[in-house]
Motif scaffolding. Structure first.
Motif, mmCIF file in Angstrom:
data_model
loop_
_atom_site.group_PDB
_atom_site.id
_atom_site.type_symbol
_atom_site.label_atom_id
_atom_site.label_comp_id
_atom_site.label_asym_id
_atom_site.label_seq_id
_atom_site.Cartn_x
_atom_site.Cartn_y
_atom_site.Cartn_z
ATOM 1 N N LEU A 93 -6.409 -8.180 -7.214
ATOM 2 C CA LEU A 93 -5.523 -7.130 -6.708
ATOM 3 C C LEU A 93 -6.321 -5.902 -6.282
ATOM 4 O O LEU A 93 -6.094 -5.334 -5.205
ATOM 5 C CB LEU A 93 -4.500 -6.763 -7.784
ATOM 6 N N LEU A 94 -7.274 -5.500 -7.107
ATOM 7 C CA LEU A 94 -8.118 -4.357 -6.759
ATOM 8 C C LEU A 94 -8.951 -4.640 -5.512
ATOM 9 O O LEU A 94 -9.187 -3.748 -4.688
ATOM 10 C CB LEU A 94 -9.052 -4.021 -7.925
ATOM 11 N N TYR A 95 -9.402 -5.881 -5.373
ATOM 12 C CA TYR A 95 -10.254 -6.251 -4.240
ATOM 13 C C TYR A 95 -9.515 -6.055 -2.918
ATOM 14 O O TYR A 95 -10.045 -5.457 -1.971
ATOM 15 C CB TYR A 95 -10.693 -7.706 -4.401
ATOM 16 N N ILE A 96 -8.277 -6.539 -2.846
ATOM 17 C CA ILE A 96 -7.499 -6.353 -1.620
ATOM 18 C C ILE A 96 -7.137 -4.883 -1.430
ATOM 19 O O ILE A 96 -7.238 -4.336 -0.325
ATOM 20 C CB ILE A 96 -6.228 -7.228 -1.653
ATOM 21 N N GLN A 97 -6.729 -4.215 -2.513
ATOM 22 C CA GLN A 97 -6.337 -2.808 -2.399
ATOM 23 C C GLN A 97 -7.500 -1.919 -1.977
ATOM 24 O O GLN A 97 -7.287 -0.858 -1.379
ATOM 25 C CB GLN A 97 -5.771 -2.320 -3.731
ATOM 26 N N SER A 98 -8.735 -2.338 -2.256
ATOM 27 C CA SER A 98 -9.882 -1.506 -1.912
ATOM 28 C C SER A 98 -10.072 -1.378 -0.403
ATOM 29 O O SER A 98 -10.750 -0.471 0.066
ATOM 30 C CB SER A 98 -11.156 -2.084 -2.546
ATOM 31 N N PHE A 99 -9.458 -2.278 0.368
ATOM 32 C CA PHE A 99 -9.525 -2.202 1.827
ATOM 33 C C PHE A 99 -8.232 -1.670 2.431
ATOM 34 O O PHE A 99 -8.062 -1.687 3.648
ATOM 35 C CB PHE A 99 -9.808 -3.589 2.417
ATOM 36 N N ALA A 100 -7.310 -1.201 1.575
ATOM 37 C CA ALA A 100 -5.969 -0.875 2.048
ATOM 38 C C ALA A 100 -5.917 0.415 2.856
ATOM 39 O O ALA A 100 -5.083 0.556 3.748
ATOM 40 C CB ALA A 100 -5.010 -0.775 0.863
ATOM 41 N N GLY A 101 -6.786 1.375 2.532
ATOM 42 C CA GLY A 101 -6.665 2.676 3.175
ATOM 43 C C GLY A 101 -5.333 3.298 2.807
ATOM 44 O O GLY A 101 -5.027 3.495 1.628
ATOM 45 N N ASP A 102 -4.510 3.567 3.820
ATOM 46 C CA ASP A 102 -3.202 4.179 3.584
ATOM 47 C C ASP A 102 -2.086 3.136 3.554
ATOM 48 O O ASP A 102 -0.919 3.484 3.641
ATOM 49 C CB ASP A 102 -2.915 5.216 4.678
ATOM 50 N N ARG A 103 -2.451 1.846 3.446
ATOM 51 C CA ARG A 103 -1.459 0.767 3.485
ATOM 52 C C ARG A 103 -1.444 0.012 2.160
ATOM 53 O O ARG A 103 -1.580 -1.208 2.100
ATOM 54 C CB ARG A 103 -1.760 -0.197 4.637
ATOM 55 N N LEU A 104 -1.260 0.745 1.077
ATOM 56 C CA LEU A 104 -1.294 0.142 -0.252
ATOM 57 C C LEU A 104 -0.175 -0.881 -0.439
ATOM 58 O O LEU A 104 -0.377 -1.943 -1.039
ATOM 59 C CB LEU A 104 -1.193 1.229 -1.323
ATOM 60 N N GLY A 105 1.020 -0.564 0.063
ATOM 61 C CA GLY A 105 2.139 -1.490 -0.073
ATOM 62 C C GLY A 105 1.862 -2.809 0.617
ATOM 63 O O GLY A 105 2.143 -3.883 0.075
ATOM 64 N N ARG A 106 1.294 -2.744 1.819
ATOM 65 C CA ARG A 106 0.965 -3.971 2.544
ATOM 66 C C ARG A 106 -0.090 -4.768 1.787
ATOM 67 O O ARG A 106 0.011 -5.998 1.673
ATOM 68 C CB ARG A 106 0.458 -3.649 3.945
ATOM 69 N N ALA A 107 -1.116 -4.083 1.271
ATOM 70 C CA ALA A 107 -2.185 -4.778 0.552
ATOM 71 C C ALA A 107 -1.648 -5.472 -0.697
ATOM 72 O O ALA A 107 -2.005 -6.623 -0.985
ATOM 73 C CB ALA A 107 -3.288 -3.790 0.179
ATOM 74 N N THR A 108 -0.787 -4.783 -1.442
ATOM 75 C CA THR A 108 -0.237 -5.367 -2.665
ATOM 76 C C THR A 108 0.648 -6.566 -2.348
ATOM 77 O O THR A 108 0.580 -7.603 -3.022
ATOM 78 C CB THR A 108 0.562 -4.311 -3.450
ATOM 79 N N SER A 109 1.483 -6.445 -1.315
ATOM 80 C CA SER A 109 2.330 -7.578 -0.931
ATOM 81 C C SER A 109 1.484 -8.732 -0.408
ATOM 82 O O SER A 109 1.809 -9.903 -0.630
ATOM 83 C CB SER A 109 3.354 -7.147 0.123
ATOM 84 N N VAL B 254 8.492 -13.295 2.710
ATOM 85 C CA VAL B 254 9.072 -12.405 3.723
ATOM 86 C C VAL B 254 9.509 -11.082 3.094
ATOM 87 O O VAL B 254 9.211 -9.997 3.616
ATOM 88 C CB VAL B 254 10.272 -13.090 4.418
ATOM 89 N N VAL B 255 10.202 -11.159 1.963
ATOM 90 C CA VAL B 255 10.692 -9.943 1.302
ATOM 91 C C VAL B 255 9.522 -9.082 0.831
ATOM 92 O O VAL B 255 9.544 -7.851 0.966
ATOM 93 C CB VAL B 255 11.619 -10.300 0.121
ATOM 94 N N ASN B 256 8.487 -9.716 0.283
ATOM 95 C CA ASN B 256 7.303 -8.962 -0.143
ATOM 96 C C ASN B 256 6.704 -8.173 1.015
ATOM 97 O O ASN B 256 6.320 -7.008 0.862
ATOM 98 C CB ASN B 256 6.242 -9.918 -0.704
ATOM 99 N N ARG B 257 6.608 -8.818 2.171
ATOM 100 C CA ARG B 257 6.025 -8.155 3.339
ATOM 101 C C ARG B 257 6.887 -6.968 3.776
ATOM 102 O O ARG B 257 6.370 -5.879 4.069
ATOM 103 C CB ARG B 257 5.882 -9.159 4.486
ATOM 104 N N ILE B 258 8.198 -7.166 3.801
ATOM 105 C CA ILE B 258 9.106 -6.092 4.214
ATOM 106 C C ILE B 258 9.040 -4.926 3.231
ATOM 107 O O ILE B 258 8.928 -3.757 3.628
ATOM 108 C CB ILE B 258 10.548 -6.622 4.329
ATOM 109 N N TYR B 259 9.098 -5.235 1.928
ATOM 110 C CA TYR B 259 9.032 -4.181 0.920
ATOM 111 C C TYR B 259 7.712 -3.414 1.011
ATOM 112 O O TYR B 259 7.681 -2.184 0.866
ATOM 113 C CB TYR B 259 9.181 -4.784 -0.480
ATOM 114 N N GLY B 260 6.613 -4.141 1.230
ATOM 115 C CA GLY B 260 5.313 -3.487 1.341
ATOM 116 C C GLY B 260 5.263 -2.503 2.494
ATOM 117 O O GLY B 260 4.745 -1.382 2.364
#
Length: 393
Positions: free
Chosen positions: A322-338, A58-64
């Motif tokens: 990590l790079l694989y998920i971030q590659s689809f993040a667009g402008d939502r890097l925090g969400r992708a990392t979390s 939950v905290v990861n999602r909020i922080y992202g």
């Protein structure tokens, strides 16, 4: 390229290392603390672990989300540091399970979120300083693995020599180092810079990116499930079913972690030659080989081979996932990392009860062999989703 003549790149890694040393010094020890120090039944470990992991997700999602919305990152990391130090102080004063659940578990969830936050900070720093993103991401993951290679061993050494209380005291000292590095390294006004939106980007393409990101998270979840189940099963499998000496589990972990770090550092070259998705495919194939080898270990020489394969596949996955998920993040890097970190936590959350249930009826070898199923599913998802081109921004 990454210039290490400037101290920023190194100091960010040191900040991550100090945070990882703190969290990794406590997470493996909590089971021993609950049973040996608090005198509770082993099943209560699961209650604590499930609560802490659930809150961490939950905290990861909020922080992202906050990072993506332009919140300053420094206060988020500081909150994690203070929460960790406060929880340790409480444990030193109150040695009760109720206090551990009500006060310490939420605080440790806040501190666990620091890793995901520092990954985002490192990635954003790489973008803003024009560093090689794939290479710096590999340094971030290698730093995390290094922390996990050092901290648990030192923690149990301290516990055996001086007692559990000194584990908390030493962790508090590490927390002070973590806080000092935060004060020296972390810019107080650092935020994610807004990107100029492409006018051609429409709702449909954003939806496709979101679907691709969730698919990538599913792949990471399958890898995490396989890894967590195998890691939990191996120590007892070595001793009870393979008939190896007690030190075999420690030897296996050390070999696995060493090869893992080497594999992580080699991923920039692999990505350049294979691409992100194919690297994950290679990791899945190696994982299947590793699990089959480990499930048939009968000697220390076989263990060395199996542990090396395990470190190789997980090192590639740890850096590339990590790079694989971030590659689809667009402008939502925090969400992708979390989302990446949460897939690892949820995989571990599912693996623990599954491992216990399967081992109860069919043995620990079956748990390890079952991990080949999860790795095969990850490979199949990668193949089916191969039409989506992975983009590294």
């Amino acid at each position: 390229m990454i210039s290490f003549k400037s101290p920023r790149a190194v100091f960010i890694l040191l900040l991550l290392l100090s945070g990882t040393l703190c969290t990794a010094s406590l997470i493996p020890f909590m089971g021993v603390y609950i049973v040996e120090v608090l005198g509770k039944d082993p099943w209560l470990i699961s209650i604590y672990a499930m609560l802490t992991l659930s809150l961490t997700v939950v905290v990861n999602r909020i922080y992202g989300e906050w990072i993506d919305n332009g919140r300053r990152i420094a206060p988020l990391i500081l909150t994690s540091i203070l929460a960790f130090g406060f929880a340790l102080s409480v444990m030193l004063v109150f040695e009760t399970y109720v206090v551990l659940i009500i006060i310490c578990a939420p605080c440790f969830a806040l501190s666990n979120a620091a890793v995901s936050t520092m990954y985002s900070f490192g990635r954003l720093s790489a973008e803003q300083n024009a560093w090689d993103i794939a290479r710096y991401n590999s340094y971030l993951r290698a730093t995390t693995s290094l922390g996990w290679m050092i901290a648990p061993a030192v923690t149990f050494l301290i516990a055996g020599a001086f007692g559990a209380r000194y584990v908390m005291i030493s962790a508090l000292v590490l927390t002070a180092v973590w806080a000092t590095l935060w004060w020296k390294v972390m810019p107080s006004d650092f935020v994610k810079q807004s990107r100029i939106k492409d006018p051609s980007t429409d709702v449909g393409s954003l939806s496709d990116n979101a679907k691709a990101m969730w698919t990538a998270a599913g792949v990471c979840l399958l890898f995490s499930l396989a890894h967590s189940a195998t890691t939990s099963s191996l120590p007892l499998f070595y001793i009870r079913e393979a008939g190896l000496p007690v030190y075999a589990a420690g030897l296996s972990f050390s070999i696995k972690t060493f090869i893992e770090i080497l594999a992580i550092l080699s991923t920039p070259w692999l990505i350049t030659n294979l691409g992100v998705r194919r690297c994950l495919g290679v990791a899945a194939v190696v994982a299947i080989s590793a699990f089959i080898t480990l499930a048939n270990v009968q000697s220390l020489s076989h263990l060395v081979i199996g542990a090396s394969l395990e470190g190789l596949y997980y090192g590639i996955f740890a850096a590339v996932g990590l790079l694989y998920i971030q590659s689809f993040a667009g402008d939502r890097l925090g969400r992708a990392t979390s989302l990446y970190m949460n897939s690892l936590y949820i995989g571990g959350l599912i693996a623990s009860p599954m491992m216990g249930l399967v081992a109860q009826f069919s043995g620990f070898r079956t748990v390890i062999l079952l991990s080949t199923v999860w790795a095969t599913l990850a490979l199949l998802v990668l193949i089916v989703s191969g039409r989506n081109q992975t983009r590294l921004s």
